[in-house]
Design a protein around this motif. Structure first.
Motif, PDB file in Angstrom:
ATOM      1  N   GLN A   1      14.812  55.854  42.319  1.00 21.11           N
ATOM      2  CA  GLN A   1      14.924  55.205  41.166  1.00 21.11           C
ATOM      3  C   GLN A   1      15.794  55.980  40.111  1.00 21.11           C
ATOM      4  N   LYS A   2      15.745  57.597  40.292  1.00 24.85           N
ATOM      5  CA  LYS A   2      16.361  58.163  39.317  1.00 24.85           C
ATOM      6  C   LYS A   2      17.904  58.117  39.509  1.00 24.85           C
ATOM      7  N   ALA A   3      18.330  58.271  40.848  1.00 23.03           N
ATOM      8  CA  ALA A   3      19.576  58.053  41.237  1.00 23.03           C
ATOM      9  C   ALA A   3      20.188  56.907  40.767  1.00 23.03           C
ATOM     10  N   MET A   4      19.447  55.611  41.212  1.00 21.20           N
ATOM     11  CA  MET A   4      19.841  54.299  40.577  1.00 21.20           C
ATOM     12  C   MET A   4      20.020  54.529  39.234  1.00 21.20           C
ATOM     13  N   ALA A   5      19.295  55.058  38.570  1.00 22.46           N
ATOM     14  CA  ALA A   5      19.310  54.887  36.900  1.00 22.46           C
ATOM     15  C   ALA A   5      20.487  55.588  36.706  1.00 22.46           C
ATOM     16  N   GLU A   6      21.141  56.598  37.267  1.00 20.90           N
ATOM     17  CA  GLU A   6      22.175  57.388  37.069  1.00 20.90           C
ATOM     18  C   GLU A   6      23.735  56.564  37.148  1.00 20.90           C
ATOM     19  N   GLN A   7      23.385  55.903  38.435  1.00 21.15           N
ATOM     20  CA  GLN A   7      24.390  55.219  38.823  1.00 21.15           C
ATOM     21  C   GLN A   7      24.581  53.953  38.088  1.00 21.15           C
ATOM     22  N   THR A   8      23.715  53.215  37.579  1.00 20.50           N
ATOM     23  CA  THR A   8      23.752  51.866  36.905  1.00 20.50           C
ATOM     24  C   THR A   8      23.871  52.061  35.332  1.00 20.50           C
ATOM     25  N   GLY A   9      23.520  53.218  34.926  1.00 16.13           N
ATOM     26  CA  GLY A   9      23.178  53.289  33.619  1.00 16.13           C
ATOM     27  C   GLY A   9      21.970  52.793  32.905  1.00 16.13           C
TER      28      GLY A   9
ATOM     29  N   ILE B   1      10.450  39.318  44.244  1.00 18.53           N
ATOM     30  CA  ILE B   1      11.961  39.715  43.997  1.00 18.53           C
ATOM     31  C   ILE B   1      11.989  41.263  43.873  1.00 18.53           C
ATOM     32  N   GLY B   2      10.992  41.766  43.099  1.00 20.53           N
ATOM     33  CA  GLY B   2      11.061  43.248  42.749  1.00 20.53           C
ATOM     34  C   GLY B   2      10.541  44.053  44.043  1.00 20.53           C
ATOM     35  N   LYS B   3      10.003  43.435  44.769  1.00 17.76           N
ATOM     36  CA  LYS B   3       9.593  44.167  46.189  1.00 17.76           C
ATOM     37  C   LYS B   3      10.865  44.109  47.064  1.00 17.76           C
ATOM     38  N   ALA B   4      11.446  43.077  47.172  1.00 12.98           N
ATOM     39  CA  ALA B   4      12.981  43.074  47.841  1.00 12.98           C
ATOM     40  C   ALA B   4      13.794  44.131  47.095  1.00 12.98           C
ATOM     41  N   ILE B   5      13.924  44.221  45.912  1.00 16.70           N
ATOM     42  CA  ILE B   5      14.891  45.133  45.316  1.00 16.70           C
ATOM     43  C   ILE B   5      14.615  46.625  45.630  1.00 16.70           C
ATOM     44  N   ALA B   6      12.843  46.676  45.591  1.00 20.10           N
ATOM     45  CA  ALA B   6      12.993  48.117  45.948  1.00 20.10           C
ATOM     46  C   ALA B   6      13.098  48.464  47.549  1.00 20.10           C
ATOM     47  N   THR B   7      12.774  47.377  48.351  1.00 23.41           N
ATOM     48  CA  THR B   7      12.994  47.492  49.725  1.00 23.41           C
ATOM     49  C   THR B   7      14.570  47.972  49.954  1.00 23.41           C
ATOM     50  N   ALA B   8      15.360  47.151  49.374  1.00 20.19           N
ATOM     51  CA  ALA B   8      16.849  47.481  49.322  1.00 20.19           C
ATOM     52  C   ALA B   8      17.316  48.753  48.854  1.00 20.19           C
ATOM     53  N   ARG B   9      16.550  49.333  47.870  1.00 18.26           N
ATOM     54  CA  ARG B   9      17.027  50.536  47.279  1.00 18.26           C
ATOM     55  C   ARG B   9      16.692  51.578  48.214  1.00 18.26           C
TER      56      ARG B   9
ATOM     57  N   TYR C   1      21.378  45.773  38.225  1.00 17.90           N
ATOM     58  CA  TYR C   1      20.544  46.447  39.448  1.00 17.90           C
ATOM     59  C   TYR C   1      20.685  45.889  40.677  1.00 17.90           C
ATOM     60  N   LEU C   2      20.634  44.400  40.773  1.00 18.43           N
ATOM     61  CA  LEU C   2      20.842  43.661  42.121  1.00 18.43           C
ATOM     62  C   LEU C   2      22.110  44.022  42.820  1.00 18.43           C
ATOM     63  N   ASP C   3      23.219  44.183  41.905  1.00 18.75           N
ATOM     64  CA  ASP C   3      24.612  44.557  42.493  1.00 18.75           C
ATOM     65  C   ASP C   3      24.588  45.969  42.993  1.00 18.75           C
ATOM     66  N   ALA C   4      23.912  46.768  42.229  1.00 18.58           N
ATOM     67  CA  ALA C   4      23.969  48.210  42.754  1.00 18.58           C
ATOM     68  C   ALA C   4      23.069  48.204  44.293  1.00 18.58           C
ATOM     69  N   VAL C   5      22.061  47.419  44.445  1.00 15.75           N
ATOM     70  CA  VAL C   5      21.322  47.718  45.680  1.00 15.75           C
ATOM     71  C   VAL C   5      21.917  46.507  46.804  1.00 15.75           C
ATOM     72  N   GLY C   6      23.018  46.008  46.550  1.00 14.43           N
ATOM     73  CA  GLY C   6      23.543  44.975  47.557  1.00 14.43           C
ATOM     74  C   GLY C   6      23.050  43.754  47.477  1.00 14.43           C
ATOM     75  N   LEU C   7      22.294  43.269  46.628  1.00 11.23           N
ATOM     76  CA  LEU C   7      21.640  41.791  46.643  1.00 11.23           C
ATOM     77  C   LEU C   7      22.301  41.063  45.576  1.00 11.23           C
ATOM     78  N   GLN C   8      22.091  39.696  45.608  1.00 13.06           N
ATOM     79  CA  GLN C   8      22.698  38.799  44.535  1.00 13.06           C
ATOM     80  C   GLN C   8      21.647  37.658  44.210  1.00 13.06           C
ATOM     81  N   LEU C   9      21.657  37.210  42.894  1.00 12.96           N
ATOM     82  CA  LEU C   9      20.957  36.307  42.358  1.00 12.96           C
ATOM     83  C   LEU C   9      20.964  35.002  42.927  1.00 12.96           C
ATOM     84  N   GLN C  10      20.498  34.281  43.624  1.00 10.30           N
ATOM     85  CA  GLN C  10      20.670  32.736  44.114  1.00 10.30           C
ATOM     86  C   GLN C  10      19.741  31.856  43.483  1.00 10.30           C
ATOM     87  N   VAL C  11      20.230  30.757  42.807  1.00  7.81           N
ATOM     88  CA  VAL C  11      19.485  29.720  42.176  1.00  7.81           C
ATOM     89  C   VAL C  11      19.339  28.574  43.341  1.00  7.81           C
TER      90      VAL C  11
END
Length: 84
Positions: A22-30, A7-15, A54-64
Motif C-alpha cells: 500500500q505504501k508503494a501504491m500511495a507513492e505511485q498514485t499520490g 471490490i476492495g478485496k479484488a483491488i487488494a488481490t490485484a495490488r 487506484y483501479l488504474d494503478a492496479v490494472g483494473l477498471q470500473l464497469q457499470v
C-alpha cells in the motif's frame, strides 16, 4: 453482485499480485495510504476520481452494469405474509 467489500478485496488481490505494498501504491498514485486501506476494506466513500486512479494503478477498471433484481423464494414469500 459487487459491493464495496468485494471490490476492495479484488483491488487488494490485484495490488498484491503486482508485488506492491500500500505504501508503494500511495507513492505511485499520490493517494494517501489510509485512503488506499479504506478502499481495500470497503469503507471508502470519497471521490470517484481517487477510486479510478487506484483501479488504474492496479490494472483494473470500473464497469457499470444493470442492477440485478433477485426475487425471494416462494417459501420466503409465505413467511413474509404469514399471520402469527
Amino acid at each position: 453482485m459487487a459491493n464495496r467489500e468485494s471490490i476492495g478485496k479484488a483491488i487488494a488481490t490485484a495490488r498484491k499480485a503486482r508485488g506492491a505494498t500500500q505504501k508503494a501504491m500511495a507513492e505511485q498514485t499520490g493517494i494517501n495510504k489510509t485512503t488506499l486501506s479504506e478502499i481495500e476494506n470497503g469503507r471508502f466513500t470519497g471521490s470517484l476520481d481517487i477510486f479510478e486512479r487506484y483501479l488504474d494503478a492496479v490494472g483494473l477498471q470500473l464497469q457499470v452494469s444493470p442492477k440485478q433484481h433477485q426475487l425471494p423464494d416462494w417459501d420466503d414469500i409465505d413467511t413474509l405474509f404469514d399471520e402469527d
